[in-house]
Scaffold this active site. Structure first.
Site, PDB file in Angstrom:
ATOM      1  N   THR A   1      89.242 -12.944  81.004  1.00 42.29           N
ATOM      2  CA  THR A   1      89.188 -11.678  81.708  1.00 42.29           C
ATOM      3  C   THR A   1      87.819 -11.312  82.316  1.00 42.29           C
ATOM      4  O   THR A   1      87.771 -10.113  82.933  1.00 42.29           O
ATOM      5  CB  THR A   1      89.935 -10.541  80.959  1.00 42.29           C
ATOM      6  OG1 THR A   1      89.167 -10.139  79.858  1.00 42.29           O
ATOM      7  CG2 THR A   1      91.420 -10.735  80.450  1.00 42.29           C
ATOM      8  N   GLY A   2      86.748 -12.054  82.070  1.00 40.72           N
ATOM      9  CA  GLY A   2      85.462 -11.675  81.987  1.00 40.72           C
ATOM     10  C   GLY A   2      84.796 -10.839  80.908  1.00 40.72           C
ATOM     11  O   GLY A   2      83.945 -10.130  81.229  1.00 40.72           O
TER      12      GLY A   2
ATOM     13  N   LYS B   1      75.012 -13.210  68.640  1.00 36.86           N
ATOM     14  CA  LYS B   1      75.136 -11.718  68.103  1.00 36.86           C
ATOM     15  C   LYS B   1      73.726 -10.982  68.263  1.00 36.86           C
ATOM     16  O   LYS B   1      72.756 -11.527  68.061  1.00 36.86           O
ATOM     17  CB  LYS B   1      75.593 -11.688  66.954  1.00 36.86           C
ATOM     18  CG  LYS B   1      77.079 -12.186  66.771  1.00 36.86           C
ATOM     19  CD  LYS B   1      77.588 -11.480  65.338  1.00 36.86           C
ATOM     20  CE  LYS B   1      76.889 -12.284  64.185  1.00 36.86           C
ATOM     21  NZ  LYS B   1      77.471 -11.448  62.801  1.00 36.86           N
TER      22      LYS B   1
ATOM     23  N   ARG C   1      82.368  -8.816  70.031  1.00 39.67           N
ATOM     24  CA  ARG C   1      82.058 -10.175  69.696  1.00 39.67           C
ATOM     25  C   ARG C   1      80.653 -10.541  69.520  1.00 39.67           C
ATOM     26  O   ARG C   1      80.121 -11.044  68.639  1.00 39.67           O
ATOM     27  CB  ARG C   1      82.808 -10.901  70.783  1.00 39.67           C
ATOM     28  CG  ARG C   1      82.094 -12.418  70.818  1.00 39.67           C
ATOM     29  CD  ARG C   1      82.582 -13.247  72.154  1.00 39.67           C
ATOM     30  NE  ARG C   1      81.976 -14.580  72.142  1.00 39.67           N
ATOM     31  CZ  ARG C   1      82.224 -15.185  73.231  1.00 39.67           C
ATOM     32  NH1 ARG C   1      83.039 -15.043  74.253  1.00 39.67           N
ATOM     33  NH2 ARG C   1      81.622 -16.435  73.046  1.00 39.67           N
TER      34      ARG C   1
ATOM     35  N   HIS D   1      89.462 -13.332  68.994  1.00 38.63           N
ATOM     36  CA  HIS D   1      90.130 -12.594  70.015  1.00 38.63           C
ATOM     37  C   HIS D   1      91.297 -12.034  69.476  1.00 38.63           C
ATOM     38  O   HIS D   1      92.743 -12.067  69.943  1.00 38.63           O
ATOM     39  CB  HIS D   1      90.628 -13.586  70.934  1.00 38.63           C
ATOM     40  CG  HIS D   1      89.640 -14.209  71.936  1.00 38.63           C
ATOM     41  ND1 HIS D   1      89.101 -13.371  73.117  1.00 38.63           N
ATOM     42  CD2 HIS D   1      89.125 -15.420  71.959  1.00 38.63           C
ATOM     43  CE1 HIS D   1      87.928 -14.155  73.551  1.00 38.63           C
ATOM     44  NE2 HIS D   1      88.143 -15.432  73.039  1.00 38.63           N
TER      45      HIS D   1
ATOM     46  N   SER E   1      92.395 -19.626  85.182  1.00 38.08           N
ATOM     47  CA  SER E   1      91.086 -19.788  84.340  1.00 38.08           C
ATOM     48  C   SER E   1      91.331 -20.373  82.705  1.00 38.08           C
ATOM     49  O   SER E   1      90.608 -21.092  82.043  1.00 38.08           O
ATOM     50  CB  SER E   1      90.253 -18.421  84.087  1.00 38.08           C
ATOM     51  OG  SER E   1      89.291 -18.527  83.705  1.00 38.08           O
TER      52      SER E   1
ATOM     53  N   HIS F   1      90.253 -23.579  81.077  1.00 41.22           N
ATOM     54  CA  HIS F   1      89.538 -23.646  79.753  1.00 41.22           C
ATOM     55  C   HIS F   1      90.047 -24.498  78.599  1.00 41.22           C
ATOM     56  O   HIS F   1      89.258 -25.266  77.846  1.00 41.22           O
ATOM     57  CB  HIS F   1      89.332 -22.313  79.193  1.00 41.22           C
ATOM     58  CG  HIS F   1      88.576 -21.747  78.463  1.00 41.22           C
ATOM     59  ND1 HIS F   1      87.059 -22.397  78.635  1.00 41.22           N
ATOM     60  CD2 HIS F   1      88.315 -21.458  77.070  1.00 41.22           C
ATOM     61  CE1 HIS F   1      86.164 -21.727  77.508  1.00 41.22           C
ATOM     62  NE2 HIS F   1      87.118 -21.294  76.709  1.00 41.22           N
TER      63      HIS F   1
ATOM     64  N   TYR G   1      81.537 -11.422  90.951  1.00 40.83           N
ATOM     65  CA  TYR G   1      81.539 -12.941  91.270  1.00 40.83           C
ATOM     66  C   TYR G   1      82.938 -13.326  91.895  1.00 40.83           C
ATOM     67  O   TYR G   1      83.939 -13.089  91.132  1.00 40.83           O
ATOM     68  CB  TYR G   1      81.299 -13.695  89.760  1.00 40.83           C
ATOM     69  CG  TYR G   1      79.890 -13.526  89.333  1.00 40.83           C
ATOM     70  CD1 TYR G   1      78.782 -14.147  89.844  1.00 40.83           C
ATOM     71  CD2 TYR G   1      79.685 -12.697  88.281  1.00 40.83           C
ATOM     72  CE1 TYR G   1      77.668 -14.081  89.204  1.00 40.83           C
ATOM     73  CE2 TYR G   1      78.388 -12.471  87.533  1.00 40.83           C
ATOM     74  CZ  TYR G   1      77.467 -13.173  88.078  1.00 40.83           C
ATOM     75  OH  TYR G   1      76.139 -13.083  87.519  1.00 40.83           O
TER      76      TYR G   1
END
Length: 422
Positions: free
Chosen positions: A83-84, A110, A126, A136, A219, A223, A345
């Site tokens: 989702t970006g 991190k 994250r 996730h 997307s 992936h 983008y």
């Protein structure tokens, strides 16, 4: 007698003079850049007023959080795949103006995001705490896991209670309807060996990013095609992960690399289908991953209603397709400013995939819950943006009026002084 060519030259010259005169008059009436921007916005189709499809209250639209970064407030980022969220997550740790910025070292994913003067974090994400509640983690997992994780990193103050036996108020006992599940003054009570531990006060602010379902689905396929699996995801619900019967795998090998879009769409238990609704809903309401608890139609309605309610109650959510508006709403919500502006983008891996109308319709059908959720989210998002801009303009107008009142009062005072002295 003037020729036709002379007359056309004179007409052209008159038009040019008229245009220049109009520009001069416009500059005289409205010389500032603000007015020029207003004219440009008026000509822009994207600036057209939002035509609302859903009725939201002022409380639903107004999002201003008195975020206390020095206290016990915590932003919890629910990161939905593709989702970006990675880009937005980096903005959170690298691009916010803070009294004590996050420490990000080269080569490390991190960052350390401590509160000013404390060795504890203000951000659960994250890129700050890692996947502390699982890879996730969804809404169901986070709301059950986050309180215990953050308290385990902070000293627990034990206070004996009046309870005679080991009665326990579990971590999931807080308000699990959504966004601000923990309000100031509420405390988490846990009983260990007959002694009740009163955990520290917390105020959790859940945030997330959503994306157009078709683009997100494509997307994710690309992936997965490159070898991604997310096999490490726990999918914990009601205290356990699903069995292989409840959540079968779409592939037999180590991963699903090289799968075609047709194969990706043909798997009936592909978690890519309606992923955004599933990750934002309270799965406990439908028996988690046990599909036999209720009829499919009822299950879908419960999931969609839960996802909408949780999203609406969240402190903030953004949309990948509206980067600048996402930035604006986050800044207004949390009174935090980003250093560099967000970039839109338009060219992504998903946009490079060419699909025919029939394939698009099938993807939409596979993600019919996500399609409905996104329509709802987009409407709420744009209404919030418009509402916040109106509030901002009203505030600016009020300040100008106050300044004019002060100026008039000063001028009247000076006139009065002049008259008295004369």
């Amino acid at each position: 007698v003037p020729s036709m060519e002379d007359r056309s030259h004179k007409v052209l010259l008159a038009l040019v003079m008229l245009f220049l005169f109009a520009v001069i008059v416009l500059q005289y009436v409205c010389p500032g850049t603000e007015c020029q921007l207003l004219r440009l916005r008026a000509l822009s189709p994207a600036a057209a007023a939002v035509v609302p499809r859903f009725n939201f209250s002022a409380d639903d639209l107004l999002r201003r959080v008195d975020f206390n970064i020095k206290g016990d407030d915590l932003i919890v980022f629910l990161h939905i795949q593709k989702t970006g969220g990675t880009t937005f997550g980096r903005h959170l740790v690298r691009n916010i103006q803070l009294e004590q910025p996050c420490e990000c070292r080269a080569g490390q994913k991190k960052c350390t995001c401590h509160r000013p003067g404390k060795r504890e974090t203000w951000l659960f994400s994250r890129f700050s705490t890692g996947w502390s509640c699982g890879l996730h983690a969804d809404w169901t997992e986070l709301t059950n896991c986050v309180p215990s994780v953050v308290d385990s990193k902070k000293e627990v103050r034990l206070r004996p209670s009046r309870a005679d036996g080991p009665s326990t108020v579990p971590a999931q006992g807080h308000d699990r309807r959504g966004a601000l599940p923990w309000r100031p003054g509420s405390k988490l009570m846990l009983t260990v060996r007959g002694v009740t531990a009163q955990y520290c006060e917390w105020n959790f602010y859940y945030i997330t990013i959503l994306r157009d379902p078709v683009s997100r689905y494509l997307s994710e396929w690309r992936h997965v095609q490159r070898g991604a699996t997310w096999k490490a995801s726990l999918h914990v619900c009601d205290g356990r992960s699903p069995t292989t019967e409840e959540l079968p795998s779409c592939y037999t090998g180590d991963d699903w690399s090289g799968c075609s879009l047709q194969e990706f769409m043909d798997c009936p238990y592909n978690l890519a289908n309606n992923r955004q609704v599933r990750m934002l809903s309270d799965l406990s309401l439908v028996g988690c991953y046990n599909l036999s608890v209720m009829p499919e139609e009822q299950r879908n309605k419960v999931l969609l209603d839960s996802a909408k309610e949780n999203l609406k109650r969240m402190a903030f959510f953004g949309l990948t397709e509206f980067q600048r508006k996402t930035q604006y709403l986050f800044e207004k919500t949390f009174s935090m400013n980003f250093i560099s502006p967000f970039t839109q983008y338009n060219s992504t891996r998903a946009s490079s995939v060419e699909i025919d109308k029939q394939t698009q319709q099938r993807i939409e059908a596979l993600n019919f819950l996500d399609m409905e959720l996104y329509d709802y989210a987009k409407d709420l998002f744009l209404q919030r943006y418009q509402y916040m801009r109106q509030k901002e303009h009203q505030e600016a107008r009020r300040k100008r009026q106050e300044q004019r009142k002060i100026l008039r009062a000063k001028q009247a005072h000076l006139r009065e002084q002049g008259e008295n002295s004369s």
